[in-house]
Scaffold this motif. Structure first.
Motif, PDB file in Angstrom:
ATOM      1  N   ALA A 102       0.834  -1.204   0.000  1.00  0.00           N
ATOM      2  CA  ALA A 102       0.000   0.000   0.000  1.00  0.00           C
ATOM      3  C   ALA A 102       0.867   1.252   0.000  1.00  0.00           C
ATOM      4  N   VAL A 103       0.247   2.368  -0.365  1.00  0.00           N
ATOM      5  CA  VAL A 103       0.898   3.668  -0.295  1.00  0.00           C
ATOM      6  C   VAL A 103       0.530   4.321   1.039  1.00  0.00           C
ATOM      7  N   VAL A 104       1.503   4.863   1.741  1.00  0.00           N
ATOM      8  CA  VAL A 104       1.234   5.536   3.010  1.00  0.00           C
ATOM      9  C   VAL A 104       0.650   6.914   2.713  1.00  0.00           C
ATOM     10  N   ASP A 105      -0.594   7.127   3.116  1.00  0.00           N
ATOM     11  CA  ASP A 105      -1.304   8.369   2.820  1.00  0.00           C
ATOM     12  C   ASP A 105      -1.815   8.977   4.133  1.00  0.00           C
ATOM     13  N   PRO A 106      -1.217  10.096   4.602  1.00  0.00           N
ATOM     14  CA  PRO A 106      -1.660  10.706   5.855  1.00  0.00           C
ATOM     15  C   PRO A 106      -3.135  11.107   5.855  1.00  0.00           C
ATOM     16  N   LYS A 107      -3.707  11.346   4.677  1.00  0.00           N
ATOM     17  CA  LYS A 107      -5.115  11.735   4.592  1.00  0.00           C
ATOM     18  C   LYS A 107      -6.057  10.537   4.542  1.00  0.00           C
ATOM     19  N   ASN A 108      -5.513   9.363   4.295  1.00  0.00           N
ATOM     20  CA  ASN A 108      -6.344   8.162   4.198  1.00  0.00           C
ATOM     21  C   ASN A 108      -5.515   6.962   4.632  1.00  0.00           C
ATOM     22  N   PHE A 109      -5.178   6.945   5.911  1.00  0.00           N
ATOM     23  CA  PHE A 109      -4.271   5.916   6.419  1.00  0.00           C
ATOM     24  C   PHE A 109      -5.060   4.685   6.827  1.00  0.00           C
ATOM     25  N   SER A 110      -4.656   3.546   6.312  1.00  0.00           N
ATOM     26  CA  SER A 110      -5.389   2.308   6.565  1.00  0.00           C
ATOM     27  C   SER A 110      -4.842   1.585   7.790  1.00  0.00           C
ATOM     28  N   SER A 111      -5.737   1.166   8.680  1.00  0.00           N
ATOM     29  CA  SER A 111      -5.330   0.391   9.857  1.00  0.00           C
ATOM     30  C   SER A 111      -4.816  -0.989   9.461  1.00  0.00           C
ATOM     31  N   ASN A 112      -5.102  -1.408   8.215  1.00  0.00           N
ATOM     32  CA  ASN A 112      -4.606  -2.705   7.721  1.00  0.00           C
ATOM     33  C   ASN A 112      -3.090  -2.727   7.574  1.00  0.00           C
ATOM     34  N   SER A 113      -2.476  -1.543   7.654  1.00  0.00           N
ATOM     35  CA  SER A 113      -1.017  -1.460   7.538  1.00  0.00           C
ATOM     36  C   SER A 113      -0.303  -1.831   8.838  1.00  0.00           C
ATOM     37  N   PHE A 114      -1.077  -2.153   9.881  1.00  0.00           N
ATOM     38  CA  PHE A 114      -0.481  -2.484  11.173  1.00  0.00           C
ATOM     39  C   PHE A 114      -0.899  -3.865  11.658  1.00  0.00           C
ATOM     40  N   VAL A 115      -0.004  -4.468  12.425  1.00  0.00           N
ATOM     41  CA  VAL A 115      -0.298  -5.689  13.167  1.00  0.00           C
ATOM     42  C   VAL A 115      -0.294  -5.313  14.642  1.00  0.00           C
ATOM     43  N   ASP A 116      -1.369  -5.629  15.363  1.00  0.00           N
ATOM     44  CA  ASP A 116      -1.474  -5.283  16.783  1.00  0.00           C
ATOM     45  C   ASP A 116      -0.802  -6.344  17.651  1.00  0.00           C
ATOM     46  N   ARG A 117      -0.055  -5.876  18.643  1.00  0.00           N
ATOM     47  CA  ARG A 117       0.584  -6.776  19.593  1.00  0.00           C
ATOM     48  C   ARG A 117       0.474  -6.187  21.001  1.00  0.00           C
ATOM     49  N   LYS A 118       0.196  -7.046  21.994  1.00  0.00           N
ATOM     50  CA  LYS A 118       0.254  -6.660  23.411  1.00  0.00           C
ATOM     51  C   LYS A 118       1.366  -7.503  24.014  1.00  0.00           C
ATOM     52  N   THR A 119       2.476  -6.849  24.367  1.00  0.00           N
ATOM     53  CA  THR A 119       3.660  -7.583  24.763  1.00  0.00           C
ATOM     54  C   THR A 119       4.577  -6.712  25.621  1.00  0.00           C
ATOM     55  N   ASP A 120       5.425  -7.349  26.413  1.00  0.00           N
ATOM     56  CA  ASP A 120       6.386  -6.623  27.245  1.00  0.00           C
ATOM     57  C   ASP A 120       7.597  -6.144  26.447  1.00  0.00           C
ATOM     58  N   VAL A 121       7.883  -6.840  25.335  1.00  0.00           N
ATOM     59  CA  VAL A 121       8.998  -6.457  24.467  1.00  0.00           C
ATOM     60  C   VAL A 121       8.520  -6.516  23.019  1.00  0.00           C
ATOM     61  N   CYS A 122       8.559  -5.379  22.349  1.00  0.00           N
ATOM     62  CA  CYS A 122       8.117  -5.309  20.950  1.00  0.00           C
ATOM     63  C   CYS A 122       9.337  -5.310  20.032  1.00  0.00           C
ATOM     64  N   ILE A 123       9.270  -6.103  18.981  1.00  0.00           N
ATOM     65  CA  ILE A 123      10.351  -6.148  17.992  1.00  0.00           C
ATOM     66  C   ILE A 123       9.947  -5.306  16.784  1.00  0.00           C
ATOM     67  N   ILE A 124      10.741  -4.276  16.487  1.00  0.00           N
ATOM     68  CA  ILE A 124      10.509  -3.463  15.289  1.00  0.00           C
ATOM     69  C   ILE A 124      11.308  -4.066  14.141  1.00  0.00           C
ATOM     70  N   PRO A 125      10.669  -4.379  13.012  1.00  0.00           N
ATOM     71  CA  PRO A 125      11.414  -4.912  11.861  1.00  0.00           C
ATOM     72  C   PRO A 125      12.462  -3.901  11.380  1.00  0.00           C
ATOM     73  N   PRO A 126      13.467  -4.362  10.650  1.00  0.00           N
ATOM     74  CA  PRO A 126      14.481  -3.444  10.114  1.00  0.00           C
ATOM     75  C   PRO A 126      13.854  -2.360   9.239  1.00  0.00           C
ATOM     76  N   ASN A 127      14.354  -1.144   9.376  1.00  0.00           N
ATOM     77  CA  ASN A 127      13.911  -0.011   8.554  1.00  0.00           C
ATOM     78  C   ASN A 127      12.390   0.156   8.566  1.00  0.00           C
TER      79      ASN A 127
END
Length: 201
Positions: free
Chosen positions: A75-100
């Motif tokens: 998808a294209v990142v659009d500040p005026k029409n940002f899709s929640s589908n671009s995220f994966v939700d996690r509830k955790t004590d340690v979050c891993i951010i993918p590279p870049n």
């Protein structure tokens, strides 16, 4: 200004006319007016990335709710029409951010900003030295809510964010007087936000 302040009157005059606010003021506003809840009255640092009140600021913690950016649909990142589908939700004590990539989170603390104060945020050096950048826009006069945090992993490796530990420092700048129109007056779109909040138009 040269010379040494010799009286409480001079100190009060400086605070009234504006400037960065000290730990005594932050503590007073938090306890009496609920400016920061929950509030930690001193720096906690044993075995954790430090948090709590500091000399001229407050080190806030990251909650255990994360939205990890993913682009599986190209998808294209659009500040005026940002899709929640671009995220994966996690509830955790340690979050891993993918590279870049980046992650959205929120502060443990709920903030209520006074009408004559603007708050700016800086990332903790512990994360900055690992190539993890924390970005938060200013907290405007009479805004309140949980602060949405953005963590950018600028490295080619996965990176960790620790929940319930310090991630950024808020600095409280007192204006020379009340603003004419506050964030609350103009019904700002992020007023009273709770949890991790996505872009709104």
């Amino acid at each position: 200004m040269s010379g040494v302040l010799t009286s409480h009157k001079q100190v009060d005059s400086l605070i009234t006319s504006g400037g960065i606010m000290p730990d005594t003021w932050i503590r007073d506003q938090a306890i009496k007016n609920g400016m920061i809840e929950p509030f930690v009255e001193c720096q906690k640092r044993e075995g954790v990335i430090s948090y709590g009140v500091s000399s001229y600021g407050y080190d806030a913690r990251c909650a255990d709710e994360f939205k990890i950016f993913t682009n599986v649909d190209s998808a294209v990142v659009d500040p005026k029409n940002f899709s929640s589908n671009s995220f994966v939700d996690r509830k955790t004590d340690v979050c891993i951010i993918p590279p870049n990539s980046f992650v959205l989170a929120r502060t443990v603390e709920y903030f209520r900003i006074p009408r004559d104060v603007l708050v700016i945020c800086l990332g903790k050096s512990t994360y900055a030295r690992c190539g993890i950048i924390v970005n938060v826009t200013p907290l405007e006069p009479e805004w309140e809510g949980h602060v949405t945090l953005e963590f950018s992993n600028t490295t080619p490796l996965p990176a960790k964010i620790y929940a319930n530990e310090g991630v950024c420092q808020f600095l409280f700048l007192k204006g020379a007087g009340d603003c004419e129109v506050s964030y609350k007056d103009r019904s700002g779109k992020y007023m009273g936000q709770s949890g991790v909040t996505l872009p709104r138009l």
